[in-house]
Design a protein around this motif. Sequence first.
Motif, PDB file in Angstrom:
ATOM      1  N   PRO A 161      45.645 -23.586 -15.354  1.00  0.00           N
ATOM      2  CA  PRO A 161      44.226 -23.945 -15.360  1.00  0.00           C
ATOM      3  C   PRO A 161      43.542 -23.303 -16.550  1.00  0.00           C
ATOM      4  CG  PRO A 161      44.908 -23.101 -13.213  1.00  0.00           C
ATOM      5  CD  PRO A 161      46.022 -22.789 -14.159  1.00  0.00           C
ATOM      6  N   ILE A 162      42.415 -23.884 -16.952  1.00  0.00           N
ATOM      7  CA  ILE A 162      41.658 -23.284 -18.043  1.00  0.00           C
ATOM      8  C   ILE A 162      40.432 -22.570 -17.490  1.00  0.00           C
ATOM      9  CG2 ILE A 162      42.396 -25.011 -19.726  1.00  0.00           C
ATOM     10  CD1 ILE A 162      39.596 -26.294 -19.431  1.00  0.00           C
ATOM     11  N   LYS A 163      39.884 -21.698 -18.292  1.00  0.00           N
ATOM     12  CA  LYS A 163      38.589 -21.101 -18.001  1.00  0.00           C
ATOM     13  C   LYS A 163      37.579 -21.805 -18.887  1.00  0.00           C
ATOM     14  CE  LYS A 163      36.049 -16.721 -17.919  1.00  0.00           C
ATOM     15  NZ  LYS A 163      36.118 -15.258 -18.173  1.00  0.00           N
ATOM     16  N   LEU A 164      36.594 -22.435 -18.282  1.00  0.00           N
ATOM     17  CA  LEU A 164      35.637 -23.217 -19.050  1.00  0.00           C
ATOM     18  C   LEU A 164      34.831 -22.330 -19.990  1.00  0.00           C
ATOM     19  CD1 LEU A 164      34.286 -25.657 -16.308  1.00  0.00           C
ATOM     20  CD2 LEU A 164      35.937 -26.169 -18.127  1.00  0.00           C
ATOM     21  N   ARG A 165      34.801 -22.718 -21.245  1.00  0.00           N
ATOM     22  CA  ARG A 165      33.980 -22.039 -22.243  1.00  0.00           C
ATOM     23  C   ARG A 165      32.516 -22.455 -22.076  1.00  0.00           C
ATOM     24  NH1 ARG A 165      35.201 -20.321 -27.050  1.00  0.00           N
ATOM     25  NH2 ARG A 165      33.624 -21.712 -27.942  1.00  0.00           N
ATOM     26  N   PRO A 166      31.603 -21.733 -22.731  1.00  0.00           N
ATOM     27  CA  PRO A 166      30.197 -22.134 -22.721  1.00  0.00           C
ATOM     28  C   PRO A 166      30.041 -23.604 -23.134  1.00  0.00           C
ATOM     29  CG  PRO A 166      30.419 -19.981 -23.730  1.00  0.00           C
ATOM     30  CD  PRO A 166      31.814 -20.484 -23.491  1.00  0.00           C
ATOM     31  N   LYS A 167      29.274 -24.357 -22.410  1.00  0.00           N
ATOM     32  CA  LYS A 167      28.965 -25.777 -22.634  1.00  0.00           C
ATOM     33  C   LYS A 167      30.030 -26.715 -22.068  1.00  0.00           C
ATOM     34  CE  LYS A 167      27.197 -29.591 -24.645  1.00  0.00           C
ATOM     35  NZ  LYS A 167      28.268 -30.556 -24.572  1.00  0.00           N
ATOM     36  N   GLU A 168      31.234 -26.229 -21.763  1.00  0.00           N
ATOM     37  CA  GLU A 168      32.291 -27.156 -21.359  1.00  0.00           C
ATOM     38  C   GLU A 168      32.071 -27.757 -19.973  1.00  0.00           C
ATOM     39  OE1 GLU A 168      36.136 -25.982 -24.077  1.00  0.00           O
ATOM     40  OE2 GLU A 168      36.041 -25.126 -22.050  1.00  0.00           O
ATOM     41  N   GLY A 169      31.418 -27.042 -19.080  1.00  0.00           N
ATOM     42  CA  GLY A 169      31.094 -27.639 -17.794  1.00  0.00           C
ATOM     43  C   GLY A 169      30.173 -28.836 -17.977  1.00  0.00           C
ATOM     44  N   LEU A 170      29.133 -28.661 -18.778  1.00  0.00           N
ATOM     45  CA  LEU A 170      28.226 -29.763 -19.091  1.00  0.00           C
ATOM     46  C   LEU A 170      28.960 -30.894 -19.799  1.00  0.00           C
ATOM     47  CD1 LEU A 170      24.865 -28.246 -20.437  1.00  0.00           C
ATOM     48  CD2 LEU A 170      25.165 -29.724 -18.454  1.00  0.00           C
ATOM     49  N   ALA A 171      29.826 -30.551 -20.734  1.00  0.00           N
ATOM     50  CA  ALA A 171      30.515 -31.575 -21.526  1.00  0.00           C
ATOM     51  C   ALA A 171      31.349 -32.497 -20.646  1.00  0.00           C
ATOM     52  CB  ALA A 171      31.404 -30.909 -22.579  1.00  0.00           C
ATOM     53  N   ILE A 172      32.012 -31.929 -19.654  1.00  0.00           N
ATOM     54  CA  ILE A 172      32.838 -32.751 -18.774  1.00  0.00           C
ATOM     55  C   ILE A 172      31.977 -33.580 -17.833  1.00  0.00           C
ATOM     56  CG2 ILE A 172      34.607 -32.729 -16.965  1.00  0.00           C
ATOM     57  CD1 ILE A 172      35.467 -29.981 -18.113  1.00  0.00           C
ATOM     58  N   MET A 173      30.956 -32.971 -17.260  1.00  0.00           N
ATOM     59  CA  MET A 173      30.237 -33.588 -16.147  1.00  0.00           C
ATOM     60  C   MET A 173      29.038 -34.430 -16.571  1.00  0.00           C
ATOM     61  SD  MET A 173      30.374 -30.265 -13.643  1.00  0.00           S
ATOM     62  CE  MET A 173      28.995 -30.875 -12.674  1.00  0.00           C
ATOM     63  N   ASN A 174      28.422 -34.072 -17.687  1.00  0.00           N
ATOM     64  CA  ASN A 174      27.152 -34.683 -18.059  1.00  0.00           C
ATOM     65  C   ASN A 174      27.400 -35.935 -18.893  1.00  0.00           C
ATOM     66  OD1 ASN A 174      24.420 -34.871 -18.132  1.00  0.00           O
ATOM     67  ND2 ASN A 174      24.086 -33.170 -19.539  1.00  0.00           N
ATOM     68  N   GLY A 175      28.044 -36.940 -18.283  1.00  0.00           N
ATOM     69  CA  GLY A 175      28.389 -38.141 -19.021  1.00  0.00           C
ATOM     70  C   GLY A 175      28.660 -39.321 -18.104  1.00  0.00           C
ATOM     71  N   THR A 176      29.053 -40.435 -18.698  1.00  0.00           N
ATOM     72  CA  THR A 176      29.129 -41.705 -17.983  1.00  0.00           C
ATOM     73  C   THR A 176      30.560 -42.179 -17.724  1.00  0.00           C
ATOM     74  OG1 THR A 176      29.014 -42.930 -20.082  1.00  0.00           O
ATOM     75  CG2 THR A 176      26.923 -42.453 -18.967  1.00  0.00           C
ATOM     76  N   ALA A 177      31.493 -41.242 -17.641  1.00  0.00           N
ATOM     77  CA  ALA A 177      32.907 -41.622 -17.581  1.00  0.00           C
ATOM     78  C   ALA A 177      33.273 -42.397 -16.322  1.00  0.00           C
ATOM     79  CB  ALA A 177      33.788 -40.368 -17.691  1.00  0.00           C
ATOM     80  N   VAL A 178      32.663 -42.067 -15.183  1.00  0.00           N
ATOM     81  CA  VAL A 178      33.029 -42.755 -13.939  1.00  0.00           C
ATOM     82  C   VAL A 178      32.601 -44.208 -14.005  1.00  0.00           C
ATOM     83  CG1 VAL A 178      32.709 -42.847 -11.443  1.00  0.00           C
ATOM     84  CG2 VAL A 178      32.966 -40.633 -12.581  1.00  0.00           C
ATOM     85  N   MET A 179      31.335 -44.454 -14.297  1.00  0.00           N
ATOM     86  CA  MET A 179      30.856 -45.837 -14.351  1.00  0.00           C
ATOM     87  C   MET A 179      31.565 -46.630 -15.442  1.00  0.00           C
ATOM     88  SD  MET A 179      27.027 -45.387 -16.002  1.00  0.00           S
ATOM     89  CE  MET A 179      26.575 -43.916 -15.097  1.00  0.00           C
ATOM     90  N   THR A 180      31.877 -45.969 -16.571  1.00  0.00           N
ATOM     91  CA  THR A 180      32.537 -46.668 -17.674  1.00  0.00           C
ATOM     92  C   THR A 180      33.967 -47.043 -17.315  1.00  0.00           C
ATOM     93  OG1 THR A 180      31.149 -45.474 -19.262  1.00  0.00           O
ATOM     94  CG2 THR A 180      33.132 -46.527 -20.117  1.00  0.00           C
ATOM     95  N   ALA A 181      34.687 -46.140 -16.670  1.00  0.00           N
ATOM     96  CA  ALA A 181      36.050 -46.451 -16.232  1.00  0.00           C
ATOM     97  C   ALA A 181      36.041 -47.606 -15.241  1.00  0.00           C
ATOM     98  CB  ALA A 181      36.696 -45.216 -15.604  1.00  0.00           C
ATOM     99  N   LEU A 182      35.121 -47.567 -14.284  1.00  0.00           N
ATOM    100  CA  LEU A 182      35.027 -48.655 -13.308  1.00  0.00           C
ATOM    101  C   LEU A 182      34.663 -49.965 -13.994  1.00  0.00           C
ATOM    102  CD1 LEU A 182      33.152 -46.941 -10.326  1.00  0.00           C
ATOM    103  CD2 LEU A 182      35.614 -47.076 -10.749  1.00  0.00           C
ATOM    104  N   ALA A 183      33.812 -49.888 -15.020  1.00  0.00           N
ATOM    105  CA  ALA A 183      33.439 -51.088 -15.761  1.00  0.00           C
ATOM    106  C   ALA A 183      34.638 -51.685 -16.489  1.00  0.00           C
ATOM    107  CB  ALA A 183      32.327 -50.767 -16.756  1.00  0.00           C
ATOM    108  N   CYS A 184      35.505 -50.836 -17.026  1.00  0.00           N
ATOM    109  CA  CYS A 184      36.731 -51.326 -17.667  1.00  0.00           C
ATOM    110  C   CYS A 184      37.611 -52.063 -16.660  1.00  0.00           C
ATOM    111  CB  CYS A 184      37.505 -50.171 -18.292  1.00  0.00           C
ATOM    112  SG  CYS A 184      36.727 -49.440 -19.752  1.00  0.00           S
ATOM    113  N   GLN A 185      37.761 -51.484 -15.484  1.00  0.00           N
ATOM    114  CA  GLN A 185      38.553 -52.134 -14.438  1.00  0.00           C
ATOM    115  C   GLN A 185      37.906 -53.453 -14.016  1.00  0.00           C
ATOM    116  OE1 GLN A 185      38.640 -50.429 -10.436  1.00  0.00           O
ATOM    117  NE2 GLN A 185      40.857 -50.739 -10.371  1.00  0.00           N
ATOM    118  N   ALA A 186      36.585 -53.446 -13.855  1.00  0.00           N
ATOM    119  CA  ALA A 186      35.874 -54.653 -13.436  1.00  0.00           C
ATOM    120  C   ALA A 186      36.018 -55.753 -14.479  1.00  0.00           C
ATOM    121  CB  ALA A 186      34.403 -54.331 -13.196  1.00  0.00           C
TER     122      ALA A 186
END
Length: 516
Positions: free
Chosen positions: A190-215
């Motif tokens: 496992p990694i230890k999240l650096r400053p800003k990395e929690g936001l970088a992973i979570m603060n984005g549109t990856a779920v809706m975009t992945a589902l849109a690709c499937q759709a």
Amino acid sequence: MSTTEQANIVFGQGRLTIEDIVSVVKNKAKVSLSDDAEFCEKVDKGVAFLDKLLEEEGHIYGVTTGYGDSCTVEVPMSLVEELPMHLTRFHGCGLGKFFTIEQGKMILAARLASLSQGFSGVSWDLLNLLVELVNRDIVPVIPEEGSVGASGDLTPLSYVAGTLLGERDTYYQGEIVNAGEAFEKEGLKPIKLRPKEGLAIMNGTAVMTALACQAYDRAQYASKLMTRITALSSLALKGNSHHFDDILFSVKPHPGQINVAKRVQNDLNHHEHPRNSHRLQDRYSIRCAPHVIGVLEDSLPWLRSMIENELNSANDNPIIDGIGEHVLHGGHFYGGHIAMAMDSMKNCVANLADLADRQIATLVDVKMNHGLPSNLSAATAERRFINHGFKAIQIGCSAWTAEALKLTMPASVFSRSTECHNQDKVSMGTIAARDCLRVLELTEQVLAATLLASVQGIRIRMLNGELNKDSLTPAIANMIDDISEFFDLLEEDRPTDKLLRQTVAYIQTQRWSLYD
């Protein structure tokens, strides 16, 4: 740059396509990070710039402050390293069903695509571990519900972040196991999240975009399948092939609509049979099918553009320009374009269900099916009095269609002010994408039923000597033969649920190659 043709998809090397993301699941394509010098410089300088800011200024949103409306809360330097971990944990409140393994894997790929733009300030350790998760099939178990689509997909993506920390459940080797256990078995840490990395992973549109690709992938196939079903239904109903004439469609030049008509025209062997019906005009569900399917066909290019632009964007906040040394605060996590694409797509797809439902309704009705037996039952002699063929299946189609149509209410207009009115206008993009996938599932069920019904009708015509198999195009004949291998002619009433589920599965795995 798309490299779907190869066994490897390279992130950080130019634009990715919908097919790249889908290929991670459909073709089990491996992923890797580019070794391009410009990409490497972006990553290295982003990390270095954050470290420099932290050392010199000691004030960065989401690094030395709280999140959202808590941005005015200053975090003591002694606690800064713990802050990303807390972000991942307090967002671990997702509910509802869980995304499938395939969807989870595409979510990983979509997040990797955004972080690989090089404007998120994330480390090589994080990027490399995301690559390993995709390639080793360690997939976060992610709840479907809890995202309002801005600030991005915070809650569902917290399960990706938590997995990187070794804290959440994952799908691994056919079981659900803790991420830490899966890492240990694979020799990962496992990694230890650096400053800003929690936001970088979570603060984005990856779920809706992945589902849109499937759709998109499924909608594109549904469009082709509905086109083929229209040709089969026309044959079963002794339809008039002139409805799909190329001269006719040249005077209403929507490209997608023209393409649909051309496909049906070719399927019906129109040029060899200049007039194959005594009727001047078939019902709208046949005659206007290119106009219905054409709306989706003509929408696909701009839907692709919106989805792929989102896929190839840095969509977290703040944006870190390490080379220019800028921290840019904005709202790129807002999923409005995906919300619009999904709300639009589900409307077009639901219309396919409605079209197919009208076609099967015509096929089973002796007042409209031009000599086919009642409910398409192939029972003969006195057995026809007690057999009911496709009667209940057609009722089912009406139910599935009604549910699909009900879900076409746009999700994007239901914005709710949340998080102490910091997130006071949100996209609902993930809800729109989930709705779209449900509409697709219902539509695929209607298409499955209508496909079987149209083939049943054609086979009855053949048995009665009304249709010669030699007159069929090879594509139509081959598809009828293939379907006949798993679908015995419906003569005596029997349960058909397993047959329908099997046919839906064939549609979702795109069993039939349809057009070029």
